[in-house]
Write a protein that holds these residues in place. Structure first.
Motif, PDB file in Angstrom:
ATOM      1  N   ASN A  96      57.816 -27.940 -37.139  1.00 53.81           N
ATOM      2  CA  ASN A  96      57.776 -26.739 -36.307  1.00 53.81           C
ATOM      3  C   ASN A  96      57.559 -27.044 -34.843  1.00 53.81           C
ATOM      4  O   ASN A  96      57.826 -26.209 -33.992  1.00 53.81           O
ATOM      5  N   GLY A  97      57.041 -28.222 -34.562  1.00 49.92           N
ATOM      6  CA  GLY A  97      56.785 -28.576 -33.174  1.00 49.92           C
ATOM      7  C   GLY A  97      55.640 -27.770 -32.590  1.00 49.92           C
ATOM      8  O   GLY A  97      54.901 -27.088 -33.314  1.00 49.92           O
ATOM      9  N   ILE A  98      55.508 -27.846 -31.280  1.00 52.48           N
ATOM     10  CA  ILE A  98      54.438 -27.118 -30.595  1.00 52.48           C
ATOM     11  C   ILE A  98      55.066 -26.324 -29.451  1.00 52.48           C
ATOM     12  O   ILE A  98      55.785 -26.873 -28.632  1.00 52.48           O
ATOM     13  N   ALA A  99      54.774 -25.026 -29.429  1.00 46.92           N
ATOM     14  CA  ALA A  99      55.254 -24.201 -28.321  1.00 46.92           C
ATOM     15  C   ALA A  99      54.148 -24.102 -27.277  1.00 46.92           C
ATOM     16  O   ALA A  99      52.990 -23.866 -27.621  1.00 46.92           O
ATOM     17  N   VAL A 100      54.509 -24.325 -26.037  1.00 46.80           N
ATOM     18  CA  VAL A 100      53.530 -24.252 -24.952  1.00 46.80           C
ATOM     19  C   VAL A 100      53.786 -22.970 -24.181  1.00 46.80           C
ATOM     20  O   VAL A 100      54.815 -22.812 -23.538  1.00 46.80           O
ATOM     21  N   LEU A 101      52.834 -22.008 -24.269  1.00 47.08           N
ATOM     22  CA  LEU A 101      53.075 -20.718 -23.635  1.00 47.08           C
ATOM     23  C   LEU A 101      52.599 -20.688 -22.193  1.00 47.08           C
ATOM     24  O   LEU A 101      53.224 -20.087 -21.334  1.00 47.08           O
ATOM     25  N   ASN A 102      51.455 -21.328 -21.923  1.00 45.72           N
ATOM     26  CA  ASN A 102      50.909 -21.281 -20.567  1.00 45.72           C
ATOM     27  C   ASN A 102      51.159 -22.591 -19.844  1.00 45.72           C
ATOM     28  O   ASN A 102      50.675 -23.632 -20.255  1.00 45.72           O
ATOM     29  N   ILE A 103      51.938 -22.513 -18.763  1.00 51.18           N
ATOM     30  CA  ILE A 103      52.169 -23.692 -17.941  1.00 51.18           C
ATOM     31  C   ILE A 103      51.077 -23.722 -16.879  1.00 51.18           C
ATOM     32  O   ILE A 103      50.879 -22.725 -16.166  1.00 51.18           O
ATOM     33  N   PRO A 104      50.347 -24.845 -16.783  1.00 46.35           N
ATOM     34  CA  PRO A 104      49.272 -24.905 -15.784  1.00 46.35           C
ATOM     35  C   PRO A 104      49.836 -24.788 -14.373  1.00 46.35           C
ATOM     36  O   PRO A 104      51.017 -25.026 -14.142  1.00 46.35           O
ATOM     37  N   THR A 105      48.981 -24.402 -13.420  1.00 40.69           N
ATOM     38  CA  THR A 105      49.424 -24.315 -12.028  1.00 40.69           C
ATOM     39  C   THR A 105      49.237 -25.675 -11.365  1.00 40.69           C
ATOM     40  O   THR A 105      48.485 -26.512 -11.850  1.00 40.69           O
ATOM     41  N   PHE A 106      49.965 -25.860 -10.269  1.00 45.34           N
ATOM     42  CA  PHE A 106      49.832 -27.110  -9.518  1.00 45.34           C
ATOM     43  C   PHE A 106      49.202 -26.776  -8.172  1.00 45.34           C
ATOM     44  O   PHE A 106      49.831 -26.104  -7.341  1.00 45.34           O
TER      45      PHE A 106
ATOM     46  N   TRP B  56      59.003 -32.998 -19.663  1.00 41.05           N
ATOM     47  CA  TRP B  56      59.931 -32.385 -20.616  1.00 41.05           C
ATOM     48  C   TRP B  56      59.262 -31.234 -21.356  1.00 41.05           C
ATOM     49  O   TRP B  56      59.818 -30.149 -21.501  1.00 41.05           O
ATOM     50  N   THR B  57      58.021 -31.460 -21.819  1.00 43.21           N
ATOM     51  CA  THR B  57      57.292 -30.404 -22.525  1.00 43.21           C
ATOM     52  C   THR B  57      57.077 -29.191 -21.627  1.00 43.21           C
ATOM     53  O   THR B  57      57.288 -28.053 -22.045  1.00 43.21           O
ATOM     54  N   LEU B  58      56.662 -29.449 -20.383  1.00 41.31           N
ATOM     55  CA  LEU B  58      56.371 -28.334 -19.479  1.00 41.31           C
ATOM     56  C   LEU B  58      57.644 -27.570 -19.138  1.00 41.31           C
ATOM     57  O   LEU B  58      57.628 -26.350 -18.994  1.00 41.31           O
ATOM     58  N   GLN B  59      58.744 -28.277 -19.028  1.00 39.99           N
ATOM     59  CA  GLN B  59      59.988 -27.617 -18.642  1.00 39.99           C
ATOM     60  C   GLN B  59      60.572 -26.825 -19.802  1.00 39.99           C
ATOM     61  O   GLN B  59      61.022 -25.707 -19.662  1.00 39.99           O
ATOM     62  N   ASN B  60      60.503 -27.446 -20.976  1.00 38.83           N
ATOM     63  CA  ASN B  60      61.097 -26.858 -22.167  1.00 38.83           C
ATOM     64  C   ASN B  60      60.174 -25.826 -22.814  1.00 38.83           C
ATOM     65  O   ASN B  60      60.600 -25.004 -23.595  1.00 38.83           O
ATOM     66  N   ARG B  61      58.898 -25.931 -22.530  1.00 43.01           N
ATOM     67  CA  ARG B  61      57.819 -25.125 -23.124  1.00 43.01           C
ATOM     68  C   ARG B  61      57.741 -25.300 -24.635  1.00 43.01           C
ATOM     69  O   ARG B  61      57.258 -24.440 -25.368  1.00 43.01           O
TER      70      ARG B  61
END
Lengths: 293, 338
Positions: free
Chosen positions: B143-153, B230-235
Motif C-alpha cells: 500500500n505504500g505510505i501517503a504523505v498528506l502534510n508537506i513540511p514548510t521550508f 521524490w516522496t515530498l513531490q509525489n506525496r
C-alpha cells in the motif's frame, strides 16, 4: 511452526531441495554463460519467464496430457534459445568485453521482453498445469510429498548429469573448456570461437527457459516473476562462484535451504535470510566458493 | 576519457547557463510539465551521485535504488508519524540513513570488482526492495505510505508545484556544487587515478580501498536526498518506486548522458524522465521504449550523448581549421585522429 519437529523438518528439507533444484535450472545457465563468455546475462530471468509463457501456449494447443510436458520443455527452451542466439549474434558479439555495455543491452532486452509478454499473453497471472500423475502427493510415514517437487528435483539432477558429462567427457566439452582457458590458442588450433560462444549462450538460455517451463507450474507465470527470481539466480552464482558447475549446485542448495528455513523462522524478513549467507561468504571469499575471479 | 579540469570547468559554465534558462522558463509551464522538470532534477541528483562512483571511480553500481528507498521511506515515515516535523529533520534523516546504509554495504561490496560488484550491488537493492515490500508494519508493504502534510521550508509552504520546483532546484544546485568541488579536489583526481590504473595508485602509496570506500559512501549518501525529494513531490512512496528499474534507470541516465562528467548525467536524467512521462501519454508500453533506449545507447552512443555531441563539435572544428590547406585524403586522416 516448529521447525525442529521431525515432520516439519523433513517437509522443509524436501521443499528446500526442490526449490534448490529449480534454482539450479535457472542459475546453471547463467553461470555457464559467464564462465565461457564473461557476459553477465541480466536477461536470464526474462528468458526463464518467456519459457513459461511459451509453455502456456503449447498447453493451450496440445492439451495437458503427461507427454505434453516434455514437448513444452523442448519447444519452450528451443524457441527462447533461438531468440537468444539471434541476440548474441547481432548485439552481444559487437560489444566485446565491455561489462557495462553488456549489462545495458541485456537489461534492455529484459525490459523489452517484459512488455512484449504483456502484449501477447496479457498481464494476468497464470499457473501452468501439472499433468495428472505429478499433480498429486505421495504420503510416506504421515508426511505428504508433492510429486511435482520430486519431478523438479529429478529434472535438475538429470540436467546436472548431462552437463557434467558433456563438459568433462565429450569432444564438444573439450572445445568449450579450451575456449574458456585460452580463446586465442583455441582460435589458433582451428576452433571457431564465435560459434562456440553463440552455442553456449543458446545452451545457457535453453536451460533457463526450460527451467521456466518446469517452474511455471510452481512459481506461476506472470509479469514481474522475472525480476523476482533474478536476485535468487544472482545469490546462487555469487555464493557458488561464477562459471563453476559445482558452484551452481552448492549455491542452489545453500540458497534453497536458507530461503525455506529462513521463511519458516522469520516470515516477515525472508529476503534477509537470502542476504545473510551471501554477505558472510563474500566477506570470506569475494569471488564465491568455487569462483576463479 | 581524460576529462581535464579545464574541460570540466568549461562544460559546467555552459551547463549553468542552460540550467538558469530552465529555472526561468519552468514557472511559466503548465503543472504537468513543471512536475516533469522537477522530477528530472530529482533524478539528476541521483544520477550525479551515482556518477561519482560509476564515472569517476569506475565502479558501476546497480544498487542505487537502495539509497533512494532509504531516503524516500525515511521522509515518508517521519512526515506521517511526527506531526510538524521540520524539513531539516527530513534532510538529516535521509542523509544519515543512506550514509549508514552505504557505509555498511560498502564494507561488503568494495572487496568485489567488476561483474561481482555489479551483482552484489544489484542484490543489495533487491534486498532493500524486499524489506520495503514485506515489512508491512513499518513501510505499509504494497500500500505504500501517503504523505498528506508537506513540511514548510523556512516558513514558506513548498507544497505547490512552482515553489517545490524552486526548492528542488536549490537542493540540486547545492548537491551539484558539493560534488563539483569534490571531483575537482585532489580526492576526486585520486578517484580518476584509481579508475585508470589502480595498481599504480597503490604503488604510489594511495590507500585505494579507502578511497573507493569513501566514494561509495559519498555516492550513496547523496542519492538518499533524491529519494526524500521524490516522496515530498509525489506525496506518496510505494515499493514500485524503489524496484530494480529505479536502480537500472539511474545507471542508464549516467551512461546515456555521459559518464565521468557531472553535466552528462543531468542530461541523461532529463532525457529519460521526459521520455518516460511524455511517452506514457501516447504509448502504454513504456518498457519497450526504455529497453530500446538502452540498446541504442550502447550501440550508437557508447560515450554518452554529451560525449557524442562534443566529439561531433570537435570534428567540425578541426574540419573548419583544416579545410583550406589539406587535400581530401589528408583531411580524412585528421578526422580519424580526433
Amino acid at each position: 511452526m516448529n521447525v525442529f519437529h521431525l515432520r516439519n523438518f523433513v517437509e522443509l528439507c524436501y521443499n528446500s531441495l526442490s526449490y534448490a533444484a529449480l534454482l539450479f535450472l535457472l542459475a546453471s545457465g547463467l553461470s555457464i554463460i559467464f564462465g565461457v563468455m564473461r557476459i553477465v546475462n541480466l536477461a536470464h530471468a526474462a528468458f526463464f519467464l518467456l519459457g513459461g509463457y511459451i509453455a502456456l501456449s503449447v498447453y493451450r494447443v496440445l492439451g495437458t496430457a503427461l507427454w505434453t510436458l516434455p514437448v513444452a520443455m523442448v519447444v519452450g527452451g528451443g524457441v527462447v534459445a533461438a531468440l537468444a542466439m539471434f541476440i548474441e549474434r547481432y548485439f552481444l558479439r559487437r560489444l566485446g568485453q565491455d561489462t557495462l555495455a553488456q549489462v545495458l543491452v541485456t537489461v534492455g532486452f529484459a525490459f523489452i521482453l517484459f512488455d512484449t509478454n504483456i502484449l501477447i499473453w496479457t498481464g494476468d497471472n497464470y499457473m501452468l498445469h501439472r499433468p495428472w500423475p505429478l499433480d498429486d502427493s505421495t504420503v510416506i510415514g504421515g508426511i505428504s510429498f508433492p510429486r511435482y517437487r520430486a519431478f523438479m528435483i529429478l529434472s535438475a539432477v538429470m540436467v546436472w548429469a548431462i552437463l557434467y558429462f558433456a563438459i568433462e567427457r565429450t569432444r564438444a566439452g573439450a572445445i568449450v573448456r579450451a575456449t574458456v582457458d585460452d580463446p586465442q590458442m583455441a582460435r589458433g588450433v582451428g576452433i571457431n570461437t564465435n560459434i562456440v560462444q553463440m552455442s553456449i549462450y543458446g545452451l545457457g538460455v535453453f536451460l533457463s527457459a526450460m527451467g521456466g517451463v518446469v517452474g511455471g507450474a510452481f512459481l506461476g507465470v506472470s509479469p514481474g516473476i522475472d525480476f523476482q527470481v533474478l536476485p535468487y539466480a544472482f545469490a546462487v552464482v555469487i555464493i557458488g562462484g561464477l562459471g563453476s558447475l559445482t558452484g551452481a549446485v552448492v549455491g542452489s542448495l545453500v540458497v534453497g535451504f536458507v530461503e525455506n528455513f529462513g521463511t519458516a523462522l522469520f516470515p516477515e524478513l525472508s529476503y534477509f535470510a537470502l542476504f545473510a549467507p551471501m554477505a558472510v561468504i563474500l566477506a570470506i571469499k569475494p569471488t564465491g566458493l568455487f569462483g576463479r575471479g | 576519457m581524460g576529462s581535464s579540469s579545464f574541460i570540466e570547468r568549461r562544460r559546467m559554465k555552459y551547463a549553468l547557463v542552460v540550467l538558469a534558462a530552465v529555472a526561468v522558463v519552468t514557472p511559466f509551464l503548465d503543472d504537468y510539465y513543471q512536475t516533469i522538470v522537477t522530477r528530472s532534477f530529482i533524478f539528476a541528483i541521483m544520477a550525479i551521485s551515482l556518477d561519482i562512483l560509476m564515472g569517476y571511480t569506475g565502479l558501476s553500481s546497480l544498487g542505487h535504488g537502495a539509497y533512494f528507498a532509504f531516503g524516500a521511506y525515511s521522509a515518508a515515515i517521519l512526515a506521517t508519524k511526527v506531526p510538524g516535523v521540520s524539513i531539516f529533520v527530513l534532510f538529516a534523516a535521509a542523509l544519515g540513513l543512506s550514509c549508514l546504509l552505504a557505509a555498511f554495504l560498502g564494507l561488503l561490496a568494495i572487496r568485489a570488482v567488476g561483474v561481482y560488484f555489479l551483482m552484489i550491488t544489484l542484490s543489495f537493492a533487491m534486498v532493500v526492495w524486499g524489506l520495503v515490500y514485506r515489512w508491512h508494519t513499518v513501510t505499509g508493504g504494497d500500500n505504500g505510505i501517503a504523505v498528506l502534510n508537506i513540511p514548510t521550508f523556512l516558513g514558506m509552504p513548498i507544497g505547490e508545484s512552482t515553489p517545490f520546483f524552486f526548492f528542488t532546484f536549490g537542493v540540486f544546485l547545492c548537491v551539484l556544487s558539493v560534488l563539483y568541488i569534490l571531483v575537482q579536489s585532489p580526492f576526486g583526481k585520486s578517484l580518476i587515478g584509481i579508475r585508470e590504473r589502480e595498481a599504480r595508485m597503490k604503488m604510489l602509496g594511495y590507500n585505494t580501498w579507502l578511497h573507493k570506500y569513501l566514494a561509495f559512501v559519498i555516492s550513496g549518501t547523496f542519492a538518499g536526498i533524491s529519494g526524500m525529494l521524490w516522496t515530498l513531490q509525489n506525496r506518496f512512496v510505494g515499493p514500485t518506486d524503489v524496484e530494480l528499474v529505479t536502480s537500472v534507470e539511474a545507471l542508464l541516465m549516467v551512461a546515456l548522458g555521459g559518464p565521468s562528467t557531472l553535466v552528462g548525467p543531468i542530461f541523461g536524467a532529463f532525457i529519460i524522465t521526459f521520455l518516460r512521462y511524455w511517452v506514457s501519454l501516447y504509448v502504454e508500453r513504456w518498457y519497450i521504449i526504455l529497453g530500446a533506449t538502452y540498446i541504442v545507447t550502447v550501440l550508437y552512443a557508447r560515450e554518452g550523448v554529451l560525449g557524442k555531441f562534443e566529439a561531433i563539435m570537435a570534428r567540425r572544428r578541426s574540419r573548419a581549421n583544416s579545410e583550406p590547406a589539406l587535400p581530401q585524403s589528408q583531411k580524412q586522416t585528421t578526422e580519424s585522429h580526433t
